[in-house]
Write a protein that holds these residues in place. Structure first.
Motif, PDB file in Angstrom:
ATOM      1  N   ASP A  38       0.825  -1.209   0.000  1.00 54.47           N
ATOM      2  CA  ASP A  38       0.000   0.000   0.000  1.00 54.47           C
ATOM      3  C   ASP A  38       0.859   1.259   0.000  1.00 54.47           C
ATOM      4  O   ASP A  38       0.409   2.318  -0.431  1.00 54.47           O
ATOM      5  CB  ASP A  38      -0.933  -0.006   1.217  1.00 54.47           C
ATOM      6  N   LYS A  44      -1.342   7.628  -2.904  1.00 53.70           N
ATOM      7  CA  LYS A  44      -2.097   6.602  -3.645  1.00 53.70           C
ATOM      8  C   LYS A  44      -3.571   6.576  -3.253  1.00 53.70           C
ATOM      9  O   LYS A  44      -4.415   6.165  -4.036  1.00 53.70           O
ATOM     10  CB  LYS A  44      -1.506   5.217  -3.397  1.00 53.70           C
ATOM     11  N   ASN A  45      -3.872   7.001  -2.021  1.00 54.63           N
ATOM     12  CA  ASN A  45      -5.223   6.925  -1.506  1.00 54.63           C
ATOM     13  C   ASN A  45      -5.873   8.293  -1.297  1.00 54.63           C
ATOM     14  O   ASN A  45      -6.883   8.404  -0.603  1.00 54.63           O
ATOM     15  CB  ASN A  45      -5.245   6.115  -0.201  1.00 54.63           C
ATOM     16  N   LYS A  74      -5.201  10.844   0.571  1.00 58.77           N
ATOM     17  CA  LYS A  74      -5.428  11.179   1.995  1.00 58.77           C
ATOM     18  C   LYS A  74      -4.608  12.377   2.398  1.00 58.77           C
ATOM     19  O   LYS A  74      -3.580  12.650   1.891  1.00 58.77           O
ATOM     20  CB  LYS A  74      -5.085   9.979   2.885  1.00 58.77           C
ATOM     21  N   TYR A  81       1.670   6.000   0.535  1.00 62.39           N
ATOM     22  CA  TYR A  81       0.318   5.451   0.812  1.00 62.39           C
ATOM     23  C   TYR A  81      -0.731   6.554   0.726  1.00 62.39           C
ATOM     24  O   TYR A  81      -1.788   6.385   0.098  1.00 62.39           O
ATOM     25  CB  TYR A  81       0.290   4.797   2.188  1.00 62.39           C
ATOM     26  N   LYS A  82      -0.442   7.687   1.341  1.00 63.66           N
ATOM     27  CA  LYS A  82      -1.392   8.797   1.348  1.00 63.66           C
ATOM     28  C   LYS A  82      -1.658   9.315  -0.067  1.00 63.66           C
ATOM     29  O   LYS A  82      -2.794   9.603  -0.417  1.00 63.66           O
ATOM     30  CB  LYS A  82      -0.891   9.937   2.242  1.00 63.66           C
TER      31      LYS A  82
END
Length: 123
Positions: free
Chosen positions: A23, A120-121, A123, A117-118
């Motif tokens: 992730d 990709k999502n 966030k 991760y952030k």
């Protein structure tokens, strides 16, 4: 020169490897010393379910990577973002002054993986 904990994490590092379809992936390096750290995160509901690392470098670089992965596994993203190089050094019962940069790399690799991760999502 090195504490027992540093030697333990160097000779028997924890969480070595890669996570397929991670992730978040963070890779950092220090051109001066040649150390390269790559951290892989598997995250579910903002909790780090699994973490692996691959490090090319000296014994201190491997030890700091190993203990950093142990310190963030099972933590929320926000908790993992609180990881500091000072906490990594303390968890290893100290590092020689010329090896402190390895703990900085461990902190930076964790934060880079969380940033990935952030992104990709969203966030």
């Amino acid at each position: 020169m090195y504490s027992e904990k540093v030697m333990d994490h160097f000779t028997a590092p924890r969480n070595v490897g890669e996570i397929d379809n991670a992730d978040g992936i963070g890779e950092v390096g220090n051109a001066k010393c040649g150390d390269i750290m790559k951290i892989y995160l598997k995250i579910e509901d903002d909790v780090i379910e699994d973490v692996k690392f691959k490090t090319f470098g000296c014994g201190a670089a491997i030890a700091t990577s190993s203990i950093a992965t142990e310190m963030i596994k099972g933590k929320t993203i926000d908790e993992a973002l609180q990881l500091t190089n000072k906490a990594v050094v303390e968890a290893l019962d100290g590092l020689p002054p010329q090896k402190i940069h390895c703990s900085v790399l461990a902190e930076e690799a964790v934060k880079a993986a969380i940033e990935d991760y952030k992104k990709k999502n969203n966030k």
